[in-house]
Design a protein around this motif. Structure first.
Motif, PDB file in Angstrom:
ATOM      1  N   ALA A   1       0.825  -1.209   0.000  1.00  0.00           N
ATOM      2  CA  ALA A   1       0.000   0.000   0.000  1.00  0.00           C
ATOM      3  C   ALA A   1       0.859   1.258   0.000  1.00  0.00           C
ATOM      4  N   ARG A   2       2.026   1.196   0.643  1.00  0.00           N
ATOM      5  CA  ARG A   2       2.924   2.342   0.685  1.00  0.00           C
ATOM      6  C   ARG A   2       3.893   2.282  -0.492  1.00  0.00           C
ATOM      7  N   THR A   3       4.466   3.426  -0.828  1.00  0.00           N
ATOM      8  CA  THR A   3       5.404   3.502  -1.944  1.00  0.00           C
ATOM      9  C   THR A   3       6.708   2.789  -1.589  1.00  0.00           C
ATOM     10  N   VAL A   4       7.207   1.982  -2.531  1.00  0.00           N
ATOM     11  CA  VAL A   4       8.495   1.286  -2.360  1.00  0.00           C
ATOM     12  C   VAL A   4       9.414   1.783  -3.470  1.00  0.00           C
ATOM     13  N   GLU A   5      10.316   2.682  -3.114  1.00  0.00           N
ATOM     14  CA  GLU A   5      11.212   3.278  -4.105  1.00  0.00           C
ATOM     15  C   GLU A   5      12.605   2.670  -3.999  1.00  0.00           C
ATOM     16  N   ALA A   6      13.254   2.492  -5.163  1.00  0.00           N
ATOM     17  CA  ALA A   6      14.602   1.921  -5.200  1.00  0.00           C
ATOM     18  C   ALA A   6      15.420   2.646  -6.258  1.00  0.00           C
ATOM     19  N   LEU A   7      16.733   2.568  -6.083  1.00  0.00           N
ATOM     20  CA  LEU A   7      17.670   3.185  -7.024  1.00  0.00           C
ATOM     21  C   LEU A   7      18.364   2.059  -7.780  1.00  0.00           C
TER      22      LEU A   7
ATOM     23  N   LEU B   1      12.941  -7.023  -3.729  1.00  0.00           N
ATOM     24  CA  LEU B   1      12.177  -7.597  -4.831  1.00  0.00           C
ATOM     25  C   LEU B   1      12.386  -9.110  -4.755  1.00  0.00           C
ATOM     26  N   GLU B   2      11.309  -9.862  -4.599  1.00  0.00           N
ATOM     27  CA  GLU B   2      11.411 -11.296  -4.375  1.00  0.00           C
ATOM     28  C   GLU B   2      10.651 -12.059  -5.456  1.00  0.00           C
TER      29      GLU B   2
ATOM     30  N   THR C   1      22.098  -6.810  -3.926  1.00  0.00           N
ATOM     31  CA  THR C   1      22.514  -8.178  -3.624  1.00  0.00           C
ATOM     32  C   THR C   1      21.415  -9.146  -4.058  1.00  0.00           C
ATOM     33  N   LEU C   2      21.826 -10.282  -4.592  1.00  0.00           N
ATOM     34  CA  LEU C   2      20.907 -11.351  -4.988  1.00  0.00           C
ATOM     35  C   LEU C   2      21.252 -12.579  -4.169  1.00  0.00           C
TER      36      LEU C   2
ATOM     37  N   ILE D   1      16.202  -9.929  -4.101  1.00  0.00           N
ATOM     38  CA  ILE D   1      17.079  -8.848  -4.556  1.00  0.00           C
ATOM     39  C   ILE D   1      16.935  -7.694  -3.574  1.00  0.00           C
ATOM     40  N   SER D   2      18.010  -7.379  -2.848  1.00  0.00           N
ATOM     41  CA  SER D   2      18.018  -6.237  -1.925  1.00  0.00           C
ATOM     42  C   SER D   2      18.592  -5.039  -2.668  1.00  0.00           C
ATOM     43  N   LEU D   3      17.746  -4.043  -2.901  1.00  0.00           N
ATOM     44  CA  LEU D   3      18.118  -2.889  -3.710  1.00  0.00           C
ATOM     45  C   LEU D   3      18.513  -1.717  -2.833  1.00  0.00           C
ATOM     46  N   GLY D   4      19.093  -0.712  -3.453  1.00  0.00           N
ATOM     47  CA  GLY D   4      19.465   0.510  -2.739  1.00  0.00           C
ATOM     48  C   GLY D   4      18.289   1.454  -2.664  1.00  0.00           C
TER      49      GLY D   4
END
Length: 562
Positions: free
Chosen positions: A438-444, A489-490, A535-536, A550-553
């Motif tokens: 429901a909340r925004t999930v932003e990644a670089l 991201l899974e 990281t994957l 996937i752990s993103l910045g």
């Protein structure tokens, strides 16, 4: 780096090295005000002074104790003017915020009321003309600091003219001493000089405030950059005091210590070996540079120690260098050289391979081909396709593009990816779902790299992540690790999972358990993630299934002027 006298964090997330310094700075120093707040503050104090000025008029008009010193010539006029003026002053004070949008029009009107009230009070109480005229200097000076120089001169000139007219009237109509006219002339000069001086000071003050606001904005941006750098460092950083209490740590250190809880702050109980080496470094000047694992299931590290400041022996900084990173860099250099060599070989293989495949396709179209020969041609075609996939992967390994990160909303991206994949591939009875928050999930991250990685992982999940005789069920999930944690991201399937011994090798190049696999897909996926500071990893799913996480910045928003 903030002051060492920092309290331990109460949350369970890793400790941020800069967050406490920003909070302390916000409490210890006054934040820079915006231009509108500065004007509102100055107008508020001007109106507050106007109320005090009106109270002085009330005292001159009504106080029985001033009768021997001040004799009103027109007591009724003095009382009426003082009462009306105090009412208007209170209204102006209460209306400070509403007056801001129309300040250039309303401020001259306010000062005009001040001048009229002062002239009427001087007419009603001539004995107090010096004090009343002196009180008016503050009104004109405050207005000059907020208005243009032309408007300031016009207001001070009007007040000077009114005071001069009263002086001329007193001298010629009431036979007052010429001294009063001279005083009026001096006050007129004071009004104009004060208006010019305060306008200049006000302009310089606003310029200084604007410069301070820009500098504060630059410092805020720099703090955000420093925070991101320290948070994304692969080297663990800890700040430890003389009592072996951990004050701060970054995310890498938190992971290398085994992800301890926030209440665990004693280095001796958390990492005894690290505490022992710190003691030897402090007291015996001995440094042990052998690698050590500080917790179960974490990579080995080589600790390095340094003082927080040259004259501060009570606090020490500990840097934890992950030895696996060094090994990985050496492996990457080896694979890079191997990739360039393989690419040159692949180019030489590609042309004859294309000729073989084309000839096999022509041979398969021959009407005289019997069943046994047709089977042989099919085997040739299948192995040509496999060999071509290997060549493509090797070429991709050698010519990876540099990442071009951008801020992505993972919720929207996951929905678009699932829709695009479903339209491009026939899923049949298999299912592919997107799960968002429901909340925004932003990644670089580089969007093209992320597309390639997730596409490969979803293909593997649909191909291998199924129970025998059942359709595959795959989910692409966008979420945050914690409320303030990194975006994740899974790709999750409900298949048989991967055995632990195989899971430990799936990211190695050329490792495969499938006879038609190349062993480069997951390796390339991890390499692209590393290029994006992500990281994957493989995570077993309780109850059966696989999860590639996937752990993103996280994205960083720079502060900008309003």
């Amino acid at each position: 780096m903030r002051n060492p006298r920092t309290t331990w964090r109460t949350s369970a997330r890793p400790i941020d090295l800069h967050e406490d310094s920003r909070v302390a700075a916000a409490h210890d120093t006054n934040p820079h005000l915006s231009a509108g707040e500065i004007v509102r503050r100055e107008l508020y104090f001007t109106n507050l002074y106007r109320v005090l000025q009106a109270s002085t008029y009330i005292g001159l008009a009504f106080s029985p104790w001033l009768g021997d010193l001040v004799q009103p010539q027109l007591p009724s006029l003095a009382r009426w003017v003082s009462v009306v003026y105090v009412v208007l002053a209170v209204v102006m004070l209460l209306n400070t915020r509403r007056a801001l949008p129309h300040l250039r029009a309303q401020l001259p009107l306010m000062v005009g009321i001040d001048v009229i009230a002062a002239m009427l009070m001087i007419t009603a109480i001539p004995d107090a003309h010096t004090g009343i005229a002196g009180l008016l200097i503050v009104n004109l000076s405050a207005a000059a600091a907020l208005l243009s120089l032309r408007a300031a001169f016009m207001l001070s000139g009007a007040a000077s003219a009114a005071l001069m007219l009263l002086g001329v009237f007193d001298v010629f109509a009431q036979n007052s001493p010429v001294r009063l006219l001279l005083e009026a002339l001096l006050f007129a000069f004071t009004y104009i000089a004060a208006a010019w001086l305060n306008h200049t000071l006000g302009r310089q003050m606003r310029a200084s405030e604007a410069l301070a606001e820009r500098r504060g904005l630059d410092l805020a941006n720099l703090a955000q950059v420093n925070e991101l750098i320290i948070k994304r460092m692969k080297t663990g950083v800890l700040l430890v005091d003389a009592g072996n209490h951990i004050h701060q740590m970054n995310e890498s250190a938190w992971l290398l210590l085994g992800s301890p809880g926030s209440e665990q702050r004693d280095l001796g109980s958390l990492a005894p070996e690290l505490s022992r080496r710190l003691y030897h470094w402090r007291n015996l000047a001995r440094v042990d540079e052998t690698a050590v694992a500080l917790a179960e299931g974490v990579p080995e590290v080589v600790p390095r120690f340094t003082r927080l400041a040259a004259n501060d022996d009570s606090h020490a900084l500990i840097f934890l260098d992950d030895t696996s990173l060094v090994s990985r860099r050496a492996e990457e250099m080896t694979l890079s050289s191997l990739g360039r060599l393989s690419a040159s070989i692949a180019h030489e293989i590609r042309n004859p391979l294309a000729a073989i495949r084309y000839s096999a396709q022509l041979l398969a179209e021959s009407p005289e081909l019997n069943a046994e020969d047709a089977r042989m041609v099919e085997i040739i075609n299948n192995h040509c396709v496999r060999l071509n996939d290997i060549v493509e992967n090797i070429l991709q390994l050698s010519r990876r593009d540099r990442s071009r990160p951008e801020v992505l909303d993972l919720n929207d991206w996951v929905l678009r990816f699932v829709e695009e994949y479903s339209e491009s591939n026939d899923l049949g009875d298999d299912s592919l779902r997107a799960i968002t928050q429901a909340r925004t999930v932003e990644a670089l991250v580089d969007q093209q790299h992320l597309q390639q990685v997730v596409w490969n992982l979803v293909q593997n999940a649909l191909r291998y992540g199924r129970m025998p005789g059942e359709p595959a069920r795959v989910m692409v999930i966008a979420r945050n690790a914690t409320e303030q944690g990194p975006p994740l991201l899974e790709i999750v399937d409900r298949g048989p999972g991967i055995p632990p011994k195989v899971a430990a090798q799936i990211f190695e190049p050329f490792f495969t358990t499938h006879e038609m696999g190349t062993g480069l897909g997951l390796y390339l996926a991890r390499q692209m993630c590393d290029a994006n500071q992500a990281t994957l990893e493989y995570v077993p799913v309780p109850g059966g299934g696989s999860c590639f996480r996937i752990s993103l910045g996280a994205s960083v928003r720079m502060a900008t002027p309003a």
